[in-house]
Design a protein around this motif. Structure first.
Motif, PDB file in Angstrom:
ATOM      1  N   ARG A 188      -7.209   1.953   7.882  1.00  0.00           N
ATOM      2  CA  ARG A 188      -6.425   0.769   7.548  1.00  0.00           C
ATOM      3  C   ARG A 188      -6.138   0.654   6.050  1.00  0.00           C
ATOM      4  NH1 ARG A 188      -5.774  -4.588   9.843  1.00  0.00           N
ATOM      5  NH2 ARG A 188      -7.084  -3.953  11.581  1.00  0.00           N
ATOM      6  N   GLY A 189      -7.210   0.812   5.245  1.00  0.00           N
ATOM      7  CA  GLY A 189      -7.065   0.646   3.805  1.00  0.00           C
ATOM      8  C   GLY A 189      -6.059   1.625   3.224  1.00  0.00           C
ATOM      9  N   ALA A 190      -6.218   2.889   3.590  1.00  0.00           N
ATOM     10  CA  ALA A 190      -5.342   3.921   3.043  1.00  0.00           C
ATOM     11  C   ALA A 190      -3.912   3.725   3.534  1.00  0.00           C
ATOM     12  CB  ALA A 190      -5.855   5.295   3.443  1.00  0.00           C
ATOM     13  N   PHE A 191      -3.777   3.338   4.793  1.00  0.00           N
ATOM     14  CA  PHE A 191      -2.447   3.110   5.340  1.00  0.00           C
ATOM     15  C   PHE A 191      -1.739   2.010   4.554  1.00  0.00           C
ATOM     16  CE2 PHE A 191       0.761   1.359   8.061  1.00  0.00           C
ATOM     17  CZ  PHE A 191       1.307   2.459   8.724  1.00  0.00           C
ATOM     18  N   MET A 192      -2.479   0.913   4.328  1.00  0.00           N
ATOM     19  CA  MET A 192      -1.880  -0.226   3.622  1.00  0.00           C
ATOM     20  C   MET A 192      -1.472   0.177   2.198  1.00  0.00           C
ATOM     21  SD  MET A 192      -1.956  -2.712   5.808  1.00  0.00           S
ATOM     22  CE  MET A 192      -1.808  -4.251   4.906  1.00  0.00           C
ATOM     23  N   ASP A 193      -2.322   0.963   1.522  1.00  0.00           N
ATOM     24  CA  ASP A 193      -1.999   1.402   0.163  1.00  0.00           C
ATOM     25  C   ASP A 193      -0.700   2.186   0.144  1.00  0.00           C
ATOM     26  OD1 ASP A 193      -4.223   0.249  -0.762  1.00  0.00           O
ATOM     27  OD2 ASP A 193      -5.372   2.114  -1.052  1.00  0.00           O
ATOM     28  N   ARG A 194      -0.643   3.178   1.043  1.00  0.00           N
ATOM     29  CA  ARG A 194       0.554   4.037   1.032  1.00  0.00           C
ATOM     30  C   ARG A 194       1.775   3.283   1.513  1.00  0.00           C
ATOM     31  NH1 ARG A 194      -2.018   9.866   2.416  1.00  0.00           N
ATOM     32  NH2 ARG A 194      -3.940   9.350   1.326  1.00  0.00           N
ATOM     33  N   MET A 195       1.548   2.360   2.435  1.00  0.00           N
ATOM     34  CA  MET A 195       2.662   1.574   2.934  1.00  0.00           C
ATOM     35  C   MET A 195       3.257   0.744   1.783  1.00  0.00           C
ATOM     36  SD  MET A 195       2.555  -1.094   6.062  1.00  0.00           S
ATOM     37  CE  MET A 195       3.838  -2.320   6.287  1.00  0.00           C
ATOM     38  N   ALA A 196       2.369   0.182   0.957  1.00  0.00           N
ATOM     39  CA  ALA A 196       2.842  -0.635  -0.164  1.00  0.00           C
ATOM     40  C   ALA A 196       3.715   0.209  -1.093  1.00  0.00           C
ATOM     41  CB  ALA A 196       1.652  -1.218  -0.914  1.00  0.00           C
ATOM     42  N   LEU A 197       3.294   1.445  -1.361  1.00  0.00           N
ATOM     43  CA  LEU A 197       4.090   2.328  -2.224  1.00  0.00           C
ATOM     44  C   LEU A 197       5.449   2.621  -1.609  1.00  0.00           C
ATOM     45  CD1 LEU A 197       1.500   4.986  -3.446  1.00  0.00           C
ATOM     46  CD2 LEU A 197       2.601   3.140  -4.744  1.00  0.00           C
ATOM     47  N   LEU A 198       5.433   2.963  -0.323  1.00  0.00           N
ATOM     48  CA  LEU A 198       6.687   3.289   0.352  1.00  0.00           C
ATOM     49  C   LEU A 198       7.624   2.085   0.394  1.00  0.00           C
ATOM     50  CD1 LEU A 198       5.349   5.548   3.242  1.00  0.00           C
ATOM     51  CD2 LEU A 198       6.845   6.235   1.364  1.00  0.00           C
ATOM     52  N   MET A 199       7.024   0.889   0.505  1.00  0.00           N
ATOM     53  CA  MET A 199       7.858  -0.317   0.542  1.00  0.00           C
ATOM     54  C   MET A 199       8.523  -0.550  -0.812  1.00  0.00           C
ATOM     55  SD  MET A 199       5.567  -2.794   2.951  1.00  0.00           S
ATOM     56  CE  MET A 199       6.591  -4.249   2.824  1.00  0.00           C
ATOM     57  N   LYS A 200       7.756  -0.320  -1.883  1.00  0.00           N
ATOM     58  CA  LYS A 200       8.340  -0.484  -3.226  1.00  0.00           C
ATOM     59  C   LYS A 200       9.512   0.469  -3.406  1.00  0.00           C
ATOM     60  CE  LYS A 200       4.821  -2.141  -6.372  1.00  0.00           C
ATOM     61  NZ  LYS A 200       3.491  -1.572  -6.480  1.00  0.00           N
ATOM     62  N   HIS A 201       9.275   1.689  -2.992  1.00  0.00           N
ATOM     63  CA  HIS A 201      10.296   2.724  -3.094  1.00  0.00           C
ATOM     64  C   HIS A 201      11.545   2.325  -2.301  1.00  0.00           C
ATOM     65  CE1 HIS A 201      11.546   6.904  -3.704  1.00  0.00           C
ATOM     66  NE2 HIS A 201      12.040   6.834  -2.471  1.00  0.00           N
ATOM     67  N   ALA A 202      11.320   1.876  -1.070  1.00  0.00           N
ATOM     68  CA  ALA A 202      12.441   1.501  -0.201  1.00  0.00           C
ATOM     69  C   ALA A 202      13.194   0.308  -0.781  1.00  0.00           C
ATOM     70  CB  ALA A 202      11.937   1.182   1.197  1.00  0.00           C
ATOM     71  N   GLU A 203      12.445  -0.592  -1.390  1.00  0.00           N
ATOM     72  CA  GLU A 203      13.048  -1.779  -1.990  1.00  0.00           C
ATOM     73  C   GLU A 203      14.019  -1.370  -3.100  1.00  0.00           C
ATOM     74  OE1 GLU A 203      10.664  -5.286  -2.536  1.00  0.00           O
ATOM     75  OE2 GLU A 203      12.752  -5.938  -2.210  1.00  0.00           O
ATOM     76  N   ARG A 204      13.528  -0.465  -3.967  1.00  0.00           N
ATOM     77  CA  ARG A 204      14.378   0.017  -5.071  1.00  0.00           C
ATOM     78  C   ARG A 204      15.637   0.684  -4.558  1.00  0.00           C
ATOM     79  NH1 ARG A 204       9.844   1.867  -7.640  1.00  0.00           N
ATOM     80  NH2 ARG A 204      10.227   3.979  -6.906  1.00  0.00           N
ATOM     81  N   LYS A 205      15.474   1.494  -3.539  1.00  0.00           N
ATOM     82  CA  LYS A 205      16.608   2.268  -3.052  1.00  0.00           C
ATOM     83  C   LYS A 205      17.412   1.528  -1.987  1.00  0.00           C
ATOM     84  CE  LYS A 205      15.449   6.562  -4.623  1.00  0.00           C
ATOM     85  NZ  LYS A 205      15.721   7.975  -4.538  1.00  0.00           N
ATOM     86  N   GLY A 206      16.989   0.320  -1.637  1.00  0.00           N
ATOM     87  CA  GLY A 206      17.694  -0.437  -0.615  1.00  0.00           C
ATOM     88  C   GLY A 206      17.603   0.226   0.755  1.00  0.00           C
ATOM     89  N   GLU A 207      16.465   0.861   1.034  1.00  0.00           N
ATOM     90  CA  GLU A 207      16.326   1.571   2.304  1.00  0.00           C
ATOM     91  C   GLU A 207      15.604   0.743   3.358  1.00  0.00           C
ATOM     92  OE1 GLU A 207      16.248   6.125   0.584  1.00  0.00           O
ATOM     93  OE2 GLU A 207      14.414   5.232   1.362  1.00  0.00           O
TER      94      GLU A 207
END
Ligand code: C2E
Ligand code: MG
Ligand code: MG
Length: 509
Positions: A91-110
């Protein structure tokens, strides 16, 4: 080493760093890498000191090979971030990586999609076949999940039989559906449990970023809500989150709080619906039906709140209240001499499966009887088919114990589940109640006729008493009686009434 420059041992890409430490003459401990004679790179730790000897400045370096230590650290890292059984992210690792991917997606509008997956039937497999088999199913599911997804997708296990997936690189919702269909077809695992072929299938809830939430927590919560809806829709299916779901979830929360309050404020009440003998029309008993006098919404029928109480443990308290109230009423009726001619009136109480499945349920019943000074003979318990088949292990013993207390045990809504009559005969039961959906289609529907008649005749042949529910017309009554159905309940005889009204109704008869 003699005659060679220290830096010639250092890996090319590390040289600038080492040079800089030397130039500054720093006394530090740091990690870098040297190159083995055979060309392999060896991670090392340097501890460096500057010394003075005979007026000459020297650099001393202690070199430690840290290959083992790094391997161990990597293992610990892996253990800390991954689920030990499946090797998926925890859970912990998933949430960490998910947060990164969300930031990335936010920037790129994905767009991203979070899938919350819960396995259907897993608990049964685990309980009946044991944990080894259960683990095997989880491992298989995890392999198939990973196999069906792309390397860039994130897969995690949140414990138990809950898996989460974050899909990346999506152009539209249609892309998500393609993946969902693939998962549904691939993740199904057939197993044999209880001598029956069972299938472990996924129920999947989907929340889309950014439409359904911009925070990781929110997305997970919404996918979870959608997953429950998928399960309710019949399992082995998927459900996209809709904001109405959130509203429903919120309404449920409010309802849950109000239910708890209602119990302490005495807002619940039992209504009673008469049951009569089919041939004589004589009263044989009454079914206790729960009502809630909600302070704002008025009188509520159980269908509007029982499901919420059942999702939470509140049903246990509510169910026990019903039993106590029914026992007390049965006793009062006896004291008032309210009978049906041959003994005190029996009150039928509906059970929730949460109550029945609980260890020591029969002991609770015994305690309730003792506390209220009621006899087992005055009460009847109504169970559904589902409760009997879901608890195959304990049901026979619990039923036997209840009957030894004198209680009558009946199967409610018979015909709506998938139990065969043959299976029911293995259980110690007294009575079947034919579901009102069959009765409602009488007398004209030929199919309903055939089924109802077959049920009545087989049940009677097996020595069970048969009651028909929801009898609304004289034609229905006649038909049922002609087949041998012994008892009737329904509007034609009397609708559910508050206790006082019911008592007056009985006296007037
Ligand atoms: P059920 O046990 O099958 O109860 C019969 C339902 O059919 C009752 O609805 C009753 O009012 C209704 N009914 C009876 N005769 C007729 C008729 O002629 N026409 C029509 N249209 N309806 C008829 P009710 O009171 O709304 O209860 C619904 C369900 O809620 C019950 O179905 C039972 O499963 C559950 N329930 C009621 N009280 C309790 C309780 O104390 N505990 C638990 N766990 N469940 C309860
Ligand atoms: Mg009932
Ligand atoms: Mg019923």
């Amino acid at each position: 080493m003699v005659g060679r420059h220290v830096l010639s041992f250092i890996a090319d890409d590390e040289r600038p760093k080492v040079k800089e430490v030397m130039r500054q003459g720093r006394e530090v401990r740091y990690e870098t890498a040297v190159v083995h004679k055979d060309g392999t790179r060896i991670p090392v730790e340097f501890i460096v000191r500057t010394l003075e000897r005979d007026g000459e400045k020297l650099r001393m370096t202690i070199v430690r090979d840290i290959r083992d230590r790094l391997a161990n650290e990597a293992r610990i890292q892996h253990l800390a971030h991954h689920d030990g059984l499946t090797g998926l992210l925890n859970r912990g690792a998933f949430m960490d990586r998910m947060a990164l991917l969300m930031k990335h997606a936010e920037r790129k509008g994905e767009m991203l999609a979070l899938l919350f997956i819960d396995l259907d039937n897993f608990k049964r497999v685990n309980d009946s076949l044991g944990h080894l088999e259960g683990d095997q199913v989880l491992t298989t599911v995890s392999e198939r999940l990973v196999g069906a997804l792309r390397g860039s997708d994130l897969v995690g296990r949140f414990g138990g039989d809950e898996f989460v997936v974050l899909l990346t690189d999506l152009a539209s919702r249609a892309d998500i559906v393609v993946v969902l269909e693939a998962l549904l077809s691939v993740v199904e695992v057939p197993v044999r449990a209880d001598g029956r072929a069972l299938s472990v299938t996924p129920s999947i809830g989907v929340a889309v970023f950014p439409d359904d939430g911009r925070q990781a927590d929110e997305l997970i919560q919404h996918a979870d809500t959608a997953m429950y809806r998928a399960k309710a829709r019949g399992r082995a299916t998927y459900q996209f989150f809709e904001s109405v779901l959130a509203e429903t979830a919120y309404a449920d929360l409010v309802l849950e709080a109000e239910l708890a309050q209602g119990l302490t404020r005495n807002e619940f009440e039992l209504f009673f619906q008469p049951q009569v003998e089919a041939t004589s029309g004589q009263l044989s008993g009454a079914e206790a039906l729960l009502r809630w006098r909600h302070p704002q919404r008025g009188l509520l029928a159980p269908d509007s709140f029982i499901f919420v109480a059942e999702r939470h443990r509140l049903m246990l308290a509510l169910g026990e209240w019903v039993m106590r109230e029914a026992a007390a009423t049965a006793r009062r009726w006896r004291e008032q001499g309210l009978t049906h001619g041959h003994g005190p009136m029996r009150i039928a109480v509906n059970l929730s499966r949460m109550q029945f499945n609980l260890d020591g349920f029969a002991d609770t019943v015994q305690r309730v009887l003792a506390d209220s000074g009621a006899k087992g003979q005055w009460l009847e318990l109504e169970l559904t088919e589902r409760m009997l088949i879901e608890d195959v292990e304990h049901a026979p013993a619990t039923l036997a114990q209840l009957r030894s207390l004198g209680l009558t045990v009946s199967v409610d809504d018979f015909g709506t589940g998938y139990t065969s009559l043959a299976h029911l005969t293995e259980l110690p039961l007294d009575k079947l109640k034919i579901d009102q959906s069959f009765v409602a289609r009488l007398p004209d529907d030929v199919g309903a006729q055939a089924i109802t008649r077959a049920i009545v005749q087989m049940a009677v042949g097996l020595g069970l008493t048969v009651t028909a529910e929801g009898v609304r017309s004289a034609a229905q009554w006649q038909l049922l009686a002609s087949w041998g159905c012994q008892q009737l309940q329904g509007e034609l005889v009397g609708s559910p009434m508050p206790a006082a009204e019911f008592e007056a109704w009985v006296r007037a008869r």
